[in-house]
Design a protein around this motif. Structure first.
Motif, PDB file in Angstrom:
ATOM      1  N   GLY A 189       0.809  -1.209   0.000  1.00  0.00           N
ATOM      2  CA  GLY A 189       0.000   0.000   0.000  1.00  0.00           C
ATOM      3  C   GLY A 189       0.841   1.258   0.000  1.00  0.00           C
ATOM      4  N   LYS A 190       0.149   2.376   0.057  1.00  0.00           N
ATOM      5  CA  LYS A 190       0.772   3.686  -0.099  1.00  0.00           C
ATOM      6  C   LYS A 190       1.226   4.245   1.250  1.00  0.00           C
ATOM      7  CE  LYS A 190      -0.440   8.168  -2.192  1.00  0.00           C
ATOM      8  NZ  LYS A 190       0.512   8.198  -3.292  1.00  0.00           N
ATOM      9  N   ASN A 191       2.445   4.772   1.279  1.00  0.00           N
ATOM     10  CA  ASN A 191       2.976   5.482   2.449  1.00  0.00           C
ATOM     11  C   ASN A 191       3.022   4.619   3.714  1.00  0.00           C
ATOM     12  OD1 ASN A 191       3.190   7.854   0.904  1.00  0.00           O
ATOM     13  ND2 ASN A 191       1.111   8.477   1.419  1.00  0.00           N
ATOM     14  N   LEU A 192       3.225   3.320   3.551  1.00  0.00           N
ATOM     15  CA  LEU A 192       3.239   2.439   4.722  1.00  0.00           C
ATOM     16  C   LEU A 192       4.596   2.403   5.418  1.00  0.00           C
ATOM     17  CD1 LEU A 192       1.099  -0.561   3.414  1.00  0.00           C
ATOM     18  CD2 LEU A 192       0.408   1.292   4.940  1.00  0.00           C
ATOM     19  N   LEU A 217      -7.626  14.826   8.438  1.00  0.00           N
ATOM     20  CA  LEU A 217      -6.991  15.182   7.176  1.00  0.00           C
ATOM     21  C   LEU A 217      -7.048  14.040   6.164  1.00  0.00           C
ATOM     22  CD1 LEU A 217      -3.881  17.021   8.630  1.00  0.00           C
ATOM     23  CD2 LEU A 217      -5.835  18.085   7.501  1.00  0.00           C
ATOM     24  N   ASN A 218      -7.452  12.858   6.632  1.00  0.00           N
ATOM     25  CA  ASN A 218      -7.565  11.709   5.739  1.00  0.00           C
ATOM     26  C   ASN A 218      -8.938  11.605   5.072  1.00  0.00           C
ATOM     27  OD1 ASN A 218      -4.922  10.640   6.220  1.00  0.00           O
ATOM     28  ND2 ASN A 218      -5.638   9.952   8.223  1.00  0.00           N
ATOM     29  N   LEU A 219      -9.764  12.643   5.181  1.00  0.00           N
ATOM     30  CA  LEU A 219     -11.038  12.624   4.483  1.00  0.00           C
ATOM     31  C   LEU A 219     -10.806  12.280   3.010  1.00  0.00           C
ATOM     32  CD1 LEU A 219     -14.097  13.188   4.344  1.00  0.00           C
ATOM     33  CD2 LEU A 219     -13.540  15.579   3.868  1.00  0.00           C
ATOM     34  N   GLY A 220     -11.507  11.273   2.524  1.00  0.00           N
ATOM     35  CA  GLY A 220     -11.372  10.849   1.127  1.00  0.00           C
ATOM     36  C   GLY A 220     -10.241   9.894   0.863  1.00  0.00           C
ATOM     37  N   HIS A 221      -9.325   9.732   1.845  1.00  0.00           N
ATOM     38  CA  HIS A 221      -8.121   8.944   1.585  1.00  0.00           C
ATOM     39  C   HIS A 221      -8.320   7.442   1.742  1.00  0.00           C
ATOM     40  CE1 HIS A 221      -6.344  12.893   1.695  1.00  0.00           C
ATOM     41  NE2 HIS A 221      -5.147  12.414   1.428  1.00  0.00           N
ATOM     42  N   THR A 222      -9.263   7.012   2.583  1.00  0.00           N
ATOM     43  CA  THR A 222      -9.472   5.577   2.735  1.00  0.00           C
ATOM     44  C   THR A 222      -9.957   4.983   1.414  1.00  0.00           C
ATOM     45  OG1 THR A 222      -9.997   5.877   5.074  1.00  0.00           O
ATOM     46  CG2 THR A 222     -10.654   3.798   4.072  1.00  0.00           C
ATOM     47  N   PHE A 223     -10.926   5.637   0.795  1.00  0.00           N
ATOM     48  CA  PHE A 223     -11.341   5.233  -0.550  1.00  0.00           C
ATOM     49  C   PHE A 223     -10.233   5.518  -1.569  1.00  0.00           C
ATOM     50  CE2 PHE A 223     -15.605   5.924   1.355  1.00  0.00           C
ATOM     51  CZ  PHE A 223     -16.217   4.731   1.008  1.00  0.00           C
ATOM     52  N   GLY A 277      -8.452  -2.320   3.562  1.00  0.00           N
ATOM     53  CA  GLY A 277      -7.977  -2.932   4.801  1.00  0.00           C
ATOM     54  C   GLY A 277      -6.487  -2.859   4.999  1.00  0.00           C
ATOM     55  N   GLN A 278      -5.736  -2.508   3.947  1.00  0.00           N
ATOM     56  CA  GLN A 278      -4.281  -2.343   4.075  1.00  0.00           C
ATOM     57  C   GLN A 278      -3.900  -0.922   4.479  1.00  0.00           C
ATOM     58  OE1 GLN A 278      -1.865  -4.319   4.114  1.00  0.00           O
ATOM     59  NE2 GLN A 278      -2.406  -6.188   3.017  1.00  0.00           N
ATOM     60  N   ASP A 279      -4.899  -0.065   4.627  1.00  0.00           N
ATOM     61  CA  ASP A 279      -4.619   1.342   4.894  1.00  0.00           C
ATOM     62  C   ASP A 279      -3.997   1.532   6.278  1.00  0.00           C
ATOM     63  OD1 ASP A 279      -5.553   4.054   3.462  1.00  0.00           O
ATOM     64  OD2 ASP A 279      -5.578   4.343   5.629  1.00  0.00           O
ATOM     65  N   ASP A 304      -6.660  -2.121  15.208  1.00  0.00           N
ATOM     66  CA  ASP A 304      -7.212  -3.379  15.733  1.00  0.00           C
ATOM     67  C   ASP A 304      -8.075  -4.084  14.691  1.00  0.00           C
ATOM     68  OD1 ASP A 304      -5.971  -2.970  18.191  1.00  0.00           O
ATOM     69  OD2 ASP A 304      -7.682  -1.852  18.985  1.00  0.00           O
ATOM     70  N   GLY A 305      -7.621  -4.026  13.446  1.00  0.00           N
ATOM     71  CA  GLY A 305      -8.347  -4.697  12.372  1.00  0.00           C
ATOM     72  C   GLY A 305      -9.580  -3.966  11.888  1.00  0.00           C
ATOM     73  N   GLN A 306      -9.891  -2.811  12.487  1.00  0.00           N
ATOM     74  CA  GLN A 306     -11.086  -2.057  12.120  1.00  0.00           C
ATOM     75  C   GLN A 306     -10.709  -0.865  11.244  1.00  0.00           C
ATOM     76  OE1 GLN A 306     -13.803  -4.152  12.974  1.00  0.00           O
ATOM     77  NE2 GLN A 306     -14.801  -2.260  13.634  1.00  0.00           N
ATOM     78  N   LEU A 307     -11.382  -0.747  10.113  1.00  0.00           N
ATOM     79  CA  LEU A 307     -11.178   0.422   9.263  1.00  0.00           C
ATOM     80  C   LEU A 307     -11.733   1.669   9.942  1.00  0.00           C
ATOM     81  CD1 LEU A 307     -12.031  -0.579   5.589  1.00  0.00           C
ATOM     82  CD2 LEU A 307     -10.006   0.648   6.344  1.00  0.00           C
ATOM     83  N   ARG A 308     -10.952   2.737   9.904  1.00  0.00           N
ATOM     84  CA  ARG A 308     -11.448   4.022  10.394  1.00  0.00           C
ATOM     85  C   ARG A 308     -11.794   4.899   9.197  1.00  0.00           C
ATOM     86  NH1 ARG A 308      -7.788   7.085  14.479  1.00  0.00           N
ATOM     87  NH2 ARG A 308      -6.173   6.542  12.976  1.00  0.00           N
ATOM     88  N   PHE A 309     -12.993   5.411   9.186  1.00  0.00           N
ATOM     89  CA  PHE A 309     -13.438   6.297   8.116  1.00  0.00           C
ATOM     90  C   PHE A 309     -13.556   7.717   8.642  1.00  0.00           C
ATOM     91  CE2 PHE A 309     -14.833   2.258   6.473  1.00  0.00           C
ATOM     92  CZ  PHE A 309     -14.737   2.385   5.104  1.00  0.00           C
ATOM     93  N   VAL A 310     -13.260   8.677   7.768  1.00  0.00           N
ATOM     94  CA  VAL A 310     -13.605  10.063   8.043  1.00  0.00           C
ATOM     95  C   VAL A 310     -14.928  10.314   7.336  1.00  0.00           C
ATOM     96  CG1 VAL A 310     -12.893  12.468   7.964  1.00  0.00           C
ATOM     97  CG2 VAL A 310     -11.158  10.671   8.115  1.00  0.00           C
TER      98      VAL A 310
END
Length: 366
Positions: free
Chosen positions: A152-155, A245-251, A327-329, A334-340
């Motif tokens: 993934g990106k920036n990991l 600041l990650n608004l839009g970045h998970t998608f 899910g690689q973000d 703890d395995g849970q995706l965080r969305f903005v």
């Protein structure tokens, strides 16, 4: 016309200068930081061809010697091999901890060179000279540095604050329209996440920005940088507010991964599509009005930007595969995706309480 935004981090404070003529006058602003009259510059081949000569002339006019290295342009440069090339070249140049490394370029160069500076001799100082709108309003400020991985990106990266940021809006005039609008995706993000008045201002001034209005460009960069600086001071390492600041970045990051970090989808385009999808998800969850995602997409369309999956050239993986990429973000906890998500334009928040089925529906509908 020169604007200054102060990033007031204790012990690591620095200024972001925003205006015109900063490339040629860089020596004036960099000289006070130097222990010896020498800097090293890392750029990419495209930017170097346009701007490196003017920077070197300006530095030498202030008696500052300048060695330079150019790397291939493009997202693929944010990689282990090019990081090693940077570090080895900096060591060849005998860069010391008291020296200054200058990152001249867009977000790729800023992230890569900043990371090289972070790990060289356990940390040397660096100056960001962002040449793209995206880098001026986002990646050059806040100290996030790093490279991409096959996962993934920036990991892979570090928090390493610059000593100075010089954002010369004159340089935006050399961008291709698509590259400028990619950066505009990050500008819109700031209004959407925390400043409804700024978003409304962009609805009125966006066309002037795109057409080259210098005052509008300076104001858009200043407001974006000020908002980011305020958030970074409150939460430097993204334990709380900075996640906004990650608004839009998970998608967006999942879509970038799905398109191979290629020219099919530029970073800011992914962010713009991701913001539209985040508002769509928010509306489907009953968090914001149905009109908000329509308004977001309408403005992006008015600016000639991508707004949904169908606007991305070529085939994309299915919804389930895209969800797996999400899910690689880095924002997984703890395995849970965080969305903005958003309660409305200018009112974003972070949550892990998002039904996977609703996310899949948003991805299915594009």
């Amino acid at each position: 016309m020169l604007e200054t935004v102060h990033v007031d981090l204790p012990g690591r404070a620095y200024d972001v200068l925003i205006g015109t003529g900063l490339l040629g006058d860089a020596g004036t602003h960099i000289a006070p930081l130097l222990k010896r009259a020498r800097v090293v510059v890392i750029s990419d081949e495209t930017v170097a061809g346009l701007h490196l000569g003017a920077l070197q002339d300006g530095l030498r006019g202030h008696g500052i010697d300048c060695a330079a290295m150019s790397l291939p342009a493009g997202e693929a440069t944010k990689s282990w091999p090019h990081l090693m090339s940077c570090v080895d070249w900096l060591l060849d140049q005998k860069v010391e901890r008291g020296d200054i490394v200058v990152a001249l370029g867009g977000g790729v160069i800023g992230d890569l060179v900043g990371f090289a500076a972070a790990i060289l001799r356990r940390g040397v100082r660096f100056v960001q000279m962002p040449t793209s709108l995206l880098a001026q309003v986002d990646s050059s400020v806040g100290g996030k540095t790093g490279i991409n991985s096959r996962h993934g990106k920036n990991l892979i990266g570090a928090f390493h604050q610059p000593s100075l940021v010089l954002a010369d809006v004159d340089l935006l005039g050399t961008l291709q329209p698509r590259d400028f609008l990619s950066g505009y995706g990050e500008v819109v993000k700031y209004g959407l996440l925390g400043d409804a008045a700024f978003f409304e201002w962009l609805e009125g001034q966006g066309p002037a920005l795109a057409a080259g209005d210098v005052r509008a460009r300076i104001e858009a960069v200043r407001r974006s940088v000020q908002m980011k600086a305020d958030i970074v001071v409150r939460d430097e390492t993204e334990q709380g507010d900075r996640a906004l600041l990650n608004l839009g970045h998970t998608f967006g990051h999942a879509l970038e991964s799905a398109t191979g970090y290629s020219s099919r989808l530029l970073h800011g385009e992914g962010v713009a599509v991701g913001c539209a999808m985040a508002f769509e998800l928010s509306a489907r969850l009953g968090l914001c009005s149905q009109e908000d995602p329509s308004r977001v997409r309408a403005h992006l369309r008015d600016m000639g930007m991508k707004t949904n999956l169908a606007d991305i050239d070529g085939a994309l993986p299915g919804p389930q595969a895209l969800l797996a990429l999400m899910g690689q973000d880095k924002k997984v906890v703890d395995g849970q995706l965080r969305f903005v998500l958003a309660r409305g334009i200018g009112d974003a928040f972070v949550t892990s309480d998002v039904p996977a089925q609703t996310v899949l529906e948003v991805l299915r509908d594009g």
